[in-house]
Scaffold this active site. Structure first.
Site, PDB file in Angstrom:
ATOM      1  N   ARG A 121       5.251   7.479  -4.452  1.00 30.26           N
ATOM      2  CA  ARG A 121       5.254   6.643  -3.250  1.00 30.26           C
ATOM      3  C   ARG A 121       6.474   5.721  -3.164  1.00 30.26           C
ATOM      4  NH1 ARG A 121       2.488  10.031  -2.958  1.00 30.26           N
ATOM      5  NH2 ARG A 121       0.319  10.232  -2.347  1.00 30.26           N
ATOM      6  N   SER A 197      -3.455   3.639   3.915  1.00 29.58           N
ATOM      7  CA  SER A 197      -3.783   3.133   2.578  1.00 29.58           C
ATOM      8  C   SER A 197      -2.990   1.847   2.335  1.00 29.58           C
ATOM      9  CB  SER A 197      -3.428   4.172   1.512  1.00 29.58           C
ATOM     10  OG  SER A 197      -4.187   5.341   1.709  1.00 29.58           O
ATOM     11  N   GLU A 303       1.223  -0.796  -0.179  1.00 30.42           N
ATOM     12  CA  GLU A 303       1.972   0.361   0.312  1.00 30.42           C
ATOM     13  C   GLU A 303       2.767   0.067   1.581  1.00 30.42           C
ATOM     14  OE1 GLU A 303       0.959   4.999   1.377  1.00 30.42           O
ATOM     15  OE2 GLU A 303      -0.006   4.057  -0.345  1.00 30.42           O
TER      16      GLU A 303
END
Length: 317
Positions: A121, A197, A303
């Site tokens: 990520r 998320s 995130e």
């Protein structure tokens, strides 16, 4: 010089109540080019192409490599920035090059995957925000290739032991899984207003995972025969679902605090019910992060991209 914020579809951004004092750039470029040679296929998509429409087009053309990334909102240009991934697939595995505008020199460059700094990520684009404006991304896909079905939940949904599914079937099942978690845009879903998320699933080494397992057992959140859910990341450690940590720390699905709350479908999404301030959102996210840290000694990382805040991670203040 003023700060620069690069925006795509805006689905993964949190803006402060004070706004963002700087220049916002959107690379709303469109266009798709396909080059094919001896069974190898390179598809170059402009940064402003809607991601899910692009994936749908690739699947319809029988090109494998992106099918598990169906249903994700946003634009193509954002995918290399956080190395978008889901259900066992990441764009880093198929990105062949990223064409960018270097905002320091105003020169166009094409960056190969070896210099993009891809990680779980993240990427060098995310580590150095505002340096590069993504113009297009080239993916190397496989015509007639088999879909990637390695993720446990996806395997279960497709049916264990059945014949190999088609790319179209995998895309359809991924859509349904995401819809069941309110992770697709649906105007009729009460959980629809979110940044997806909110926290990244932490990746732990073996000893840390064993310590977490023991801690969870001591706390009584695991039966003696159970283990903390985890997924091997092929030599890089073990990914633990942040949603599991959040719920076991006492933050249940459907929790409501004023204008914000946790999705009733997935503990990893913080949803906006209307009204309120970004300060309230950050306060809830900070409390969740602190609750997980206190209970399990693991610090969750957010995130979304934060704009207009003094730091890139206002939850750490």
């Amino acid at each position: 010089s003023q700060p620069v914020a690069i925006l795509g579809g805006g689905s993964n951004v949190v803006v402060s109540d004070d706004g963002f004092e700087g220049m916002a750039i959107r690379a709303a470029l469109r266009g798709i080019e396909v080059e094919e040679d001896a069974g190898r296929v390179w598809v170059t998509a402009a940064a402003g192409e809607p991601w899910d429409e692009f994936v749908e087009m690739m699947v319809a053309d029988n090109l494998a490599g992106l099918e598990c990334l169906s249903g994700i909102p946003g634009w193509v240009g954002a995918t290399p920035i956080q190395n978008v991934g889901a259900y066992g697939q990441e764009v880093a595995t198929v990105i062949q090059g990223v064409r960018v505008l270097d905002l320091m020199s105003l020169e166009e460059r094409t960056l190969g995957p070896e210099v993009c700094g891809f990680g779980y990520r993240t990427s060098s684009f995310r580590e150095f925000p505002g340096r590069f404006l993504v113009l297009s991304v080239t993916f190397e896909l496989q015509r007639g290739g088999q879909p990637k079905v390695e993720y446990r939940e996806l395997k279960r949904a497709l049916g264990i032991g059945r014949a190999a599914p088609s790319l179209t079937e995998v895309r359809s099942v991924v859509h349904e899984l995401r819809r069941s978690k309110s992770m697709v845009i649906d105007d009729g879903d009460p959980n629809r207003r979110s940044a997806g998320s909110f926290f990244v699933n932490p990746v732990l080494d073996g000893p840390t995972l064993a310590a977490l397992d023991e801690q969870a057992r001591v706390l009584g959140v695991l039966d003696p025969t159970e283990s903390v859910p985890s997924f091997s990341t092929q030599g890089q450690g073990f990914k633990v679902p942040a949603a599991w940590l959040i719920e076991k720390a006492g933050f249940s699905k459907g929790l409501r605090r004023g204008a914000f709350g946790i999705s009733s479908a997935h503990a990893l999404a913080i949803v906006h019910h209307g009204g309120g301030t970004t300060r309230e959102l950050v306060s809830l996210a900070r409390d969740i992060r602190e609750g997980v840290r206190r209970r399990f000694d693991i610090e969750l990382q957010p995130e979304p991209v934060f704009l207009g805040f003094p730091t890139t991670n206002p939850l750490a203040q």
